[in-house]
Design an enzyme around this catalytic site. Structure first.
Site, mmCIF file in Angstrom:
data_model
loop_
_atom_site.group_PDB
_atom_site.id
_atom_site.type_symbol
_atom_site.label_atom_id
_atom_site.label_comp_id
_atom_site.label_asym_id
_atom_site.label_seq_id
_atom_site.Cartn_x
_atom_site.Cartn_y
_atom_site.Cartn_z
ATOM 1 N N GLU A 1 -9.740 -2.320 5.371
ATOM 2 C CA GLU A 1 -10.341 -2.012 6.656
ATOM 3 C C GLU A 1 -11.616 -2.849 6.858
ATOM 4 O OE1 GLU A 1 -8.503 -0.415 8.510
ATOM 5 O OE2 GLU A 1 -8.011 1.618 7.879
ATOM 6 N N ASN B 1 -7.439 -3.232 14.239
ATOM 7 C CA ASN B 1 -8.812 -3.568 13.850
ATOM 8 C C ASN B 1 -8.846 -4.784 12.910
ATOM 9 O OD1 ASN B 1 -7.770 -2.559 11.501
ATOM 10 N ND2 ASN B 1 -9.197 -0.845 11.302
ATOM 11 N N ASP C 1 0.807 -1.220 0.000
ATOM 12 C CA ASP C 1 0.000 0.000 0.000
ATOM 13 C C ASP C 1 0.839 1.268 0.000
ATOM 14 O OD1 ASP C 1 0.883 -0.551 2.582
ATOM 15 O OD2 ASP C 1 -1.100 -1.152 3.277
ATOM 16 N N HIS D 1 -7.117 -5.209 10.203
ATOM 17 C CA HIS D 1 -6.920 -4.972 8.764
ATOM 18 C C HIS D 1 -5.630 -5.648 8.294
ATOM 19 C CE1 HIS D 1 -4.694 -0.853 9.473
ATOM 20 N NE2 HIS D 1 -3.814 -1.817 9.391
#
Ligand code: F6R
Length: 253
Positions: free
Chosen positions: A143, A136, A67, A138
């Site tokens: 997400e 979380n 990313d 991810h």
């Protein structure tokens, strides 16, 4: 899935470096999928050491990063491109033309996503994908969501991710709100996946990834459906995993 239980960050990084080095030894022209963030820094340091001491060869390796922040040029010290230059690319004998990071400056991010997917395809696909995990759950910047996003795409970062990543910026307001990330299908297409997690803050996410239901609300949980995943955790990140698993240094199921 194979889980390697280690004591601390250093041991986690060492185990990961063995797996990546073994991959390059067996297939010198490997295609590696790489992550940024604090988790893989120790792995990269150890790979540099193996390169310097026994000549681990990166000259035929191709890398694809997961990313990049939208709007950040490779020269920006906060960019993931810059991070990779600093922590790995410039310190081993990787050829610059073989190192790919999504272009966060692309005007048309959808087209950039398609171009990136095509590059991966042309390289023959990813042999070994290195992943960190968000608090979380991810992976990449996929997400929690109501569906799994397949291929490279633009994402709006979660407030939790922005908070977590603000430690790398002077102010939370400076953390970009958007990124371009490999999708879940890209990650699942990798032949092997190596997920690293350390520290107490990751314990819940690791539990969801390994023991929870497979759901886009915990994106890493999809890895339960991949046929070759190794998870390397330190003691703190393994806190919520079943005690009986931890009786073995490596637990496979
Ligand atoms: C980074 C990435 C993210 C990180 C995750 C954990 O390229 O894709 O999924 O792996 O946010 O970040 P750290 O390692 O900083 O805790």
């Amino acid at each position: 899935m194979r889980i390697i239980f280690t004591e601390d960050y250093e041991a986690m990084s060492r185990e990961a470096a063995k797996i990546v080095s073994g991959q390059l030894y067996l297939k010198p022209a490997s295609v590696l999928g790489l992550a940024t963030g604090s988790t893989p820094v120790g792995l990269y340091e150890m790979l540099i050491q193996v390169h310097e001491t026994i000549g681990l060869d990166f000259s035929s390796v191709t890398t694809f990063n997961l990313d990049e922040y939208v709007g950040m040029s490779p020269e920006n010290p906060q960019s993931y491109h810059y991070f990779m230059q600093e922590h790995l690319f410039s310190r081993v004998n990787l050829k610059p033309e073989n190192c790919f990071v999504p272009d966060g400056m692309a005007e048309d991010l959808a087209a950039e996503g398609r171009r990136y997917d095509e590059r991966i395809r042309q390289a023959g696909g990813i042999d070994l994908q290195v992943l960190g995990i968000g608090q979380n759950a991810h992976i990449g910047f996929n997400e929690p969501d109501i569906k799994f996003e397949a291929m490279t795409h633009k994402v709006r970062l979660d407030d939790e991710t922005i908070r977590a990543n603000s430690r790398f910026f002077a102010r939370a307001e400076d953390v970009p709100r958007y990124a371009i990330s490999l999708g879940i299908r890209n990650i699942m297409l990798a032949l092997r996946v190596l997920l690293l997690a350390n520290g107490a803050k990751k314990a819940e996410a690791v539990y969801k990834a390994v023991c929870g239901s497979v759901t886009p609300e915990a994106p890493a949980s999809i890895l339960q459906l991949h046929r070759d995943v190794t998870v390397i955790v330190d003691r703190e990140a393994a806190a919520h995993l079943p005690a009986e698993w931890k009786r073995e240094a490596v637990y496979t199921f």
